[in-house]
Design a protein around this motif. Sequence first.
Motif, short mmCIF file in Angstrom:
data_model
loop_
_atom_site.label_atom_id
_atom_site.label_comp_id
_atom_site.label_asym_id
_atom_site.label_seq_id
_atom_site.Cartn_x
_atom_site.Cartn_y
_atom_site.Cartn_z
N GLU A 67 0.82 -1.20 0.00
CA GLU A 67 0.00 0.00 0.00
C GLU A 67 0.87 1.26 0.00
N TYR A 68 0.37 2.29 -0.65
CA TYR A 68 0.99 3.62 -0.63
C TYR A 68 0.14 4.55 0.24
N SER A 69 -1.17 4.49 0.05
CA SER A 69 -2.08 5.24 0.91
C SER A 69 -3.48 4.65 0.80
N LEU A 70 -4.27 4.83 1.85
CA LEU A 70 -5.67 4.44 1.85
C LEU A 70 -6.45 5.62 2.40
N LYS A 71 -7.43 6.08 1.62
CA LYS A 71 -8.18 7.28 2.01
C LYS A 71 -9.67 7.00 2.01
N LEU A 72 -10.33 7.63 2.96
CA LEU A 72 -11.79 7.58 3.05
C LEU A 72 -12.36 8.68 2.16
N GLU A 73 -13.28 8.32 1.26
CA GLU A 73 -13.87 9.31 0.36
C GLU A 73 -15.29 9.70 0.79
N THR A 74 -15.98 8.81 1.50
CA THR A 74 -17.26 9.16 2.12
C THR A 74 -17.25 8.61 3.54
N PRO A 75 -17.77 9.34 4.50
CA PRO A 75 -18.50 10.60 4.34
C PRO A 75 -17.61 11.84 4.22
N THR A 76 -16.32 11.71 4.53
CA THR A 76 -15.41 12.86 4.46
C THR A 76 -14.37 12.62 3.38
N PRO A 77 -14.42 13.35 2.27
CA PRO A 77 -13.50 13.10 1.16
C PRO A 77 -12.03 13.32 1.52
N HIS A 78 -11.19 12.48 0.93
CA HIS A 78 -9.73 12.63 1.01
C HIS A 78 -9.18 12.56 2.43
N THR A 79 -9.83 11.79 3.29
CA THR A 79 -9.36 11.63 4.67
C THR A 79 -8.44 10.43 4.76
N VAL A 118 -20.60 1.91 9.84
CA VAL A 118 -22.03 1.74 10.12
C VAL A 118 -22.81 1.71 8.82
N ASP A 119 -22.45 2.62 7.92
CA ASP A 119 -23.05 2.68 6.58
C ASP A 119 -21.96 2.42 5.55
N ALA A 120 -22.38 2.23 4.32
CA ALA A 120 -21.42 1.99 3.24
C ALA A 120 -20.46 3.17 3.12
N VAL A 121 -19.19 2.86 2.94
CA VAL A 121 -18.17 3.90 2.75
C VAL A 121 -17.45 3.66 1.43
N ASP A 122 -16.94 4.73 0.86
CA ASP A 122 -16.11 4.65 -0.33
C ASP A 122 -14.67 4.92 0.09
N VAL A 123 -13.75 4.09 -0.39
CA VAL A 123 -12.34 4.29 -0.08
C VAL A 123 -11.53 4.33 -1.37
N GLU A 124 -10.41 5.02 -1.29
CA GLU A 124 -9.49 5.09 -2.42
C GLU A 124 -8.14 4.54 -1.98
N LEU A 125 -7.69 3.51 -2.66
CA LEU A 125 -6.42 2.87 -2.35
C LEU A 125 -5.41 3.21 -3.45
N THR A 126 -4.26 3.69 -3.04
CA THR A 126 -3.14 3.84 -3.95
C THR A 126 -2.09 2.82 -3.54
N TYR A 127 -1.69 1.98 -4.49
CA TYR A 127 -0.81 0.87 -4.13
C TYR A 127 0.19 0.56 -5.23
N TYR A 128 1.24 -0.13 -4.84
CA TYR A 128 2.22 -0.63 -5.80
C TYR A 128 1.71 -1.96 -6.34
N ALA A 129 1.60 -2.05 -7.66
CA ALA A 129 1.07 -3.25 -8.30
C ALA A 129 2.19 -4.13 -8.84
N LYS A 130 1.92 -5.42 -8.87
CA LYS A 130 2.89 -6.36 -9.45
C LYS A 130 3.18 -6.00 -10.90
N ILE A 131 4.41 -6.24 -11.30
CA ILE A 131 4.80 -6.02 -12.69
C ILE A 131 4.13 -7.11 -13.54
N PRO A 132 3.38 -6.74 -14.56
CA PRO A 132 2.73 -7.77 -15.39
C PRO A 132 3.76 -8.74 -15.96
#
Length: 205
Positions: A67-79, A118-132
Amino acid sequence: MITDYTTLQAAVADYLNREDLTTQIQTFIQLAEAKFNRELRVRDMLIRSEASSDEGYIPMPADFLQEYSLKLETPTPHTEIVYVGADEAKKIKATGLAGDVRYYSIVGNTFELIPDPVDAVDVELTYYAKIPALSDSATTNWLLTKSPDLYLYGALLETVPYLKDDERLQTWFGARQQIMDGMSNESERSMRSSTQLNMRMRSFG
């Protein structure tokens, strides 16, 4: 010129001056890729992914390395969600923490959100991916295009235990390491000078 999987194999055979190692050379390339995935962390490997969940766990992407970062997009964006280890995660959950997701931990191949949403949340993950991985059907990838020399010396280094050829070990190891260090330095400079990372976007979970 190395432009794809076939020409890479030919270059390895040429450097070894061997024409009888077709199957083995494919294995050498596979082993080199495994080491690249363990050791290389550069901007080109970063992918941004989005997921939604109303549970405490989100599966990792299939090509996830780190992982590089994991952010909450709802209910508070970019957290930013803060990573905690397994022991600390247990202690936090034991306090009965409630409310918005604030922490995450890694359990197997999943991200554990803390506290459970408690309710559905949206998250944004930035990560290092395997080399194809290269193959007869996937003949090129971003790394081969950018650094065919790394693939060449990486594969050559993997031939040493098989061929029991120690004389060229330091030459190939030194060349490989110099290229990897150069890529890492280039990536660090690029990421420091960029206010926004341009990455591929995917969905996961």
